[in-house]
Motif scaffolding. Structure first.
Motif, PDB file in Angstrom:
ATOM      1  N   ILE A 164      53.540 130.120  40.154  1.00 48.17           N
ATOM      2  CA  ILE A 164      53.951 131.100  39.159  1.00 48.17           C
ATOM      3  C   ILE A 164      53.252 132.427  39.420  1.00 48.17           C
ATOM      4  CG2 ILE A 164      54.171 131.575  36.701  1.00 48.17           C
ATOM      5  CD1 ILE A 164      55.675 129.057  37.737  1.00 48.17           C
ATOM      6  N   HIS A 196      52.452 131.250  30.501  1.00 45.57           N
ATOM      7  CA  HIS A 196      53.745 131.519  31.138  1.00 45.57           C
ATOM      8  C   HIS A 196      54.792 130.456  30.791  1.00 45.57           C
ATOM      9  CE1 HIS A 196      51.208 134.268  33.363  1.00 45.57           C
ATOM     10  NE2 HIS A 196      52.262 134.796  33.942  1.00 45.57           N
ATOM     11  N   GLU A 227      57.748 130.802  29.653  1.00 47.26           N
ATOM     12  CA  GLU A 227      59.114 131.159  30.051  1.00 47.26           C
ATOM     13  C   GLU A 227      59.415 130.718  31.474  1.00 47.26           C
ATOM     14  OE1 GLU A 227      59.872 135.284  29.371  1.00 47.26           O
ATOM     15  OE2 GLU A 227      59.661 135.125  27.190  1.00 47.26           O
ATOM     16  N   GLU A 228      58.401 130.630  32.309  1.00 50.15           N
ATOM     17  CA  GLU A 228      58.586 130.123  33.663  1.00 50.15           C
ATOM     18  C   GLU A 228      58.380 128.609  33.736  1.00 50.15           C
ATOM     19  OE1 GLU A 228      56.721 132.664  32.808  1.00 50.15           O
ATOM     20  OE2 GLU A 228      57.191 134.413  34.060  1.00 50.15           O
TER      21      GLU A 228
END
Length: 274
Positions: A242, A253, A255-256
């Motif tokens: 990421i 993170h 959303e990833e």
């Protein structure tokens, strides 16, 4: 930022956990010094199609210390396996972060019939001599000096310097959990973490279930190269790195991370709702 503590269930062997959702089971295991709420950004997504169990690692949160003072990684895994056999009674997908990923991988290796897939986040593999010395010295310092600051240095390693916005909120939560972490449970777990350097190559090669390794490009202690090398050894392994992240990618993170985990769970083949 303050997060409401989830109401826990307690197993016969002292393991505390919360669960939500319906469907085939996913078990989430946090890292050293934290607690089940560290998965706050994953639970709402994964529980849409699955029963999600988030546990407090032994000696953390509301989970009891293991009885053996010299318990190692395998004893932590055995305690969780006993709970899975009693409470869940079917194969699970294991998702672990940092030391939790060590537990998840060891579980998959030693309890093959109970594991349908493993997601190992920010996992270590063959530390450099310098990194090994540093982490073992931190573990020794923690055991010998319980009053040692156990918050400032980890947060500096885990998050970007001077975090802002959402990442700052997540860092503040981690500070709260680290301050509240039981000293003995924290120190024992960190000692185990420092002494383990990832599964043996033959153990990874023998895994025939889906395995994914995820880390942050700024996590030097659990590097992208480590994840790539472990994935290459697994028959059904994959990895992801990421961008612009460090050690706490599940928190910083989502959303990833969440789409990667949702896709991985589908690959494990136990997504049918009960």
């Amino acid at each position: 930022m303050t997060l409401k503590t989830q109401q826990r269930y307690k197993s016969a062997n002292g393991l505390a956990y919360f669960k939500t959702g319906t469907g085939a089971p996913i078990v989430l295991i946090h890292g050293v010094g934290l607690r089940a709420e560290a998965w706050l950004n994953q639970v709402p997504v994964l529980s849409q199609q699955h029963t999600v169990y988030a546990i407090d690692m032994p000696g953390h949160g509301e989970s009891a210390l293991l009885a053996q003072d010299d318990a190692g990684l395998e004893e932590y895994v055995d305690a969780i396996a006993d709970w899975i056999k009693t409470e869940i009674e079917e194969p699970v997908i294991m998702v672990g972060h940092s030391m939790g990923s060590m537990i998840a991988l060891n579980f998959a290796i030693r309890y093959k019939a109970l594991c349908a897939g493993v997601a190992a986040l920010n996992s270590v593999y063959r530390r450099t001599p310098q990194a090994k010395q540093a982490v073992q010295q931190r573990a020794l310092d923690m055991l010998e000096n319980p009053a040692l600051d156990k918050v400032t240095t980890p947060v500096l390693r885990w998050f970007n310097q001077n975090p802002q916005g959402f990442e700052k909120q997540m860092a503040e939560l981690c500070k709260q959990w680290l301050l509240a972490a039981p000293a003995t449970g924290y120190a024992r777990a960190y000692q185990i973490f420092s002494q383990n350097d990832g599964p043996r190559d033959d153990e990874l090669a023998a895994l025939d279930i889906p395995v994914i390794f995820i880390t942050g490009d700024g996590d030097s202690n659990s590097s992208g190269q480590m994840s790539e090398r472990m994935a290459a050894l697994c028959a059904n392994g994959s990895y992801a790195v990421i961008a612009e992240s460090r050690h706490m990618v599940p928190m910083t993170h989502p959303e990833e991370i969440n789409p990667l985990l949702a896709e991985f769970v589908q690959q494990c083949g136990i997504q049918t709702r009960r």
